[in-house]
Design an enzyme around this catalytic site. Structure first.
Site, PDB file in Angstrom:
ATOM      1  N   CYS A 188       7.693  19.684   0.895  1.00  0.00           N
ATOM      2  CA  CYS A 188       7.142  19.057   2.163  1.00  0.00           C
ATOM      3  C   CYS A 188       6.748  20.075   3.112  1.00  0.00           C
ATOM      4  CB  CYS A 188       8.231  18.019   2.552  1.00  0.00           C
ATOM      5  SG  CYS A 188       8.604  16.498   1.424  1.00  0.00           S
TER       6      CYS A 188
ATOM      7  N   ASP B 187       4.169   4.769   9.139  1.00  0.00           N
ATOM      8  CA  ASP B 187       5.450   4.214   8.256  1.00  0.00           C
ATOM      9  C   ASP B 187       5.463   4.915   7.009  1.00  0.00           C
ATOM     10  OD1 ASP B 187       7.641   2.963   7.893  1.00  0.00           O
ATOM     11  OD2 ASP B 187       7.277   1.156   8.844  1.00  0.00           O
TER      12      ASP B 187
END
Lengths: 351, 205
Positions: A16, A48
């Site tokens: 990530c 989200d």
């Protein structure tokens, strides 16, 4: 025994940490119109973890996608971690994954295709452990290799867990320890102890699945999974979306063994500085806060744990259940408080 | 006598930072050392680390390389353990007072004169010991911290000598210049108010 191919030789930034800087992305996305639809009950507005489409009063579909370049040297473990990370968004929304599609970039002329087999086997094992099935995939001949999943899941429309629904008085729980970015960086330069690196790999391969029934039992409405923006980056999103201030006790945040020692050495991933820059305009750090701990709160995570905002009274019981369910480091790390209309503070970090 | 040199060229993050910290914590390094970096991201992160920890430094760019002259004479860099943490003793290079800069100019009257006075004030400040512990910039004062500001060089020097430069993020957002801030770091009202409350004296130019 034949020496395994080391995937880490193909990348500078993996996992990530390879995300585009959030500021850059935010600026571009602002320019593009995303029409709303009444059935799209979770869309792009609150950043989200996944999109949620309400089919009827009983069922909503969750869509999510995630893929990245190698985070570790072993192809099987990379596949397993990438798939675990992709599935995590379904769990963070309180849902159950049904099907997954493989997303693959692989340089067929440069790396033995058997390595791809190992990556896909790791992914398949994670999907099976999540209770879902692989329904297909898509491959591109490309360097460096990348792997991940597009996942479809389901949730009851009234039981969707969002990243923007914290309430004043809630307690904040973190289910997994922090420090995967630091340990992977430390491993790459030969400074991480093998057992500490092993613990980081194990935590990245652990699904967030069993936390879901515990959250649903306690009627949790707000949670998110911790990935590239670090604990503070994702807490920042929760505070902003909820219109509240999150108070976090830095000393209560569980750390992976060895992470603090590496930070003390100066082993701080570059993405941690980007994450700090993103939050510090609306974050107050306590005077005298340990610098190493502050940087670890910004450490980019891959396949991190869940940050759960729950009723204050339910927190201790939930932590006990989470520990028993296989998250031994789960801990209450802070609380949620009201924020005045003219108050811009999103995160209040105590010692 | 030549200054000790730490060569971090060709090294990816976070290796340059590790080498810098190792040299800082090693008494054998001497009072100053030069850190060679050839990567813009590594340079930015090392500078941020040094500034955060109150370590004085100055950077010279030579072609594609950055030569950071780092001083070990300031306070000790964080030495903390997982068990406990003792706040550092105050930096020896800065005092306990702070300066609040609330506009682009100094005093009221003619703005051309006010801009000259502000530049003169900052240029003189760097000659007077002790330096302020912090300088906070808010309202129009934040415009002094952007690229092209006439006082940018002196602010960079003050920053590199251990003065913490806090730039009000709400203010830079208001003026639409957040992306152009070239010195110090974006801060918030809570931190600035906390700094004002804790300062021994506050100077409003």
């Amino acid at each position: 025994m034949e020496k395994k191919f080391d995937l880490l030789t193909t990348v500078e930034y993996g996992g990530c940490s390879a995300k585009l800087p959030a500021r850059m992305l935010d600026a571009i996305l602002r320019e593009i119109p995303f029409p709303r639809h009444e059935s799209l009950i979770v869309g792009t507005e609150t950043s989200d973890d996944a999109a949620v489409w309400k089919l009827d009063d009983e069922t909503a579909i969750i869509h999510t996608v995630d893929f990245f370049p190698p985070i570790c040297g072993d192809p099987y473990e990379f596949g397993r971690i990438a798939a675990t990370n992709a599935l995590s968004d379904i769990f963070a929304m309180g849902g159950r994954p049904l099907t997954a599609l493989n997303l693959v970039s692989f340089p067929s002329a440069r790396i033995d295709v058997a390595v791809l087999g190992d990556i896909l086997r790791g992914g398949a094992d994670a999907v099976a452990a999540a209770g879902a099935v692989i329904g297909g995939g898509h491959t591109i001949d490309d360097f460096p290799p990348k792997y991940g999943l597009a996942v479809t899941g389901v949730v009851h429309p009234d039981r969707v867990i969002r990243n923007c629904a914290a309430r004043p008085g809630d307690a904040l729980i973190l289910t997994k320890p922090i420090g995967t970015g630091t340990l992977v960086a430390g491993h790459r330069i030969g400074e991480a102890a093998p057992e500490h690196y092993r613990a980081a790999l194990d935590t990245m391969m652990q699904l967030n699945r069993v936390a879901v029934p515990i959250m649903q039992e306690h009627r949790v409405r707000c949670a998110t999974d911790i990935t590239g923006f670090g604990l503070l980056g994702h807490a920042f999103g929760m505070a902003k979306g909820s219109g509240l201030t999150l108070e976090i006790r830095a000393s209560a945040v569980p750390l992976l063994p060895g992470a603090h020692g590496l930070t003390e050495m100066g082993c701080i991933p570059g993405a941690a500085f980007n994450n700090l820059k993103r939050v510090e305009g609306a974050t107050l750090f306590a005077e005298g806060l340990d610098y190493n701990r502050k940087m670890l709160l910004c450490d980019p995570q891959t396949s991190g744990g869940l940050l759960i905002s729950c009723l204050g009274g339910a927190a201790d019981g939930m932590v006990a259940q989470l520990k028993a369910a296989g998250y031994p480091h789960a801990a209450v790390i802070g609380t949620v408080r009201e924020r005045g209309a003219r108050d811009s503070l999103l995160l209040d970090i105590h010692q | 006598m030549t200054m000790p040199t730490v060569d971090a060229r060709g090294q990816l993050c976070p290796k340059p930072l590790i080498l810098a910290k190792k040299a800082l914590n090693d008494p054998a390094t001497g009072p100053e050392f030069i850190l060679l970096i050839d990567n813009a991201t590594a340079r930015e992160n090392v500078e941020r680390f040094l500034a955060d920890n109150g370590v004085p430094f100055r950077t010279a760019q030579k072609g594609n390389e950055y030569h950071l002259t780092v001083s070990r004479s300031g306070k000790a860099v964080t030495a903390s353990t997982e068990e406990g943490y003792c706040p550092d003793s105050p930096a020896t290079t800065t005092g306990t007072h702070m300066v609040c800069i609330t506009g682009e100019t100094m005093g009221r009257g003619d703005d051309t004169l006010g801009a000259m006075l502000m530049k003169g004030f900052l240029d003189t400040m760097k000659e007077i010991e002790p330096l302020p512990r912090r300088i906070a910039f808010y309202n129009g004062g934040v415009k002094l911290t952007v690229a092209g500001s006439p006082v940018l060089p002196v602010l960079q020097e003050l920053g590199s000598r251990g003065v913490e430069l806090l730039v009000c993020g709400n203010c830079t957002d208001f003026y639409g210049i957040t992306g152009q801030v070239a010195v110090g770091r974006i801060s918030n009202g809570y931190e600035i108010l906390g700094a004002i409350t804790g300062a021994s004296k506050i100077i409003y130019p």
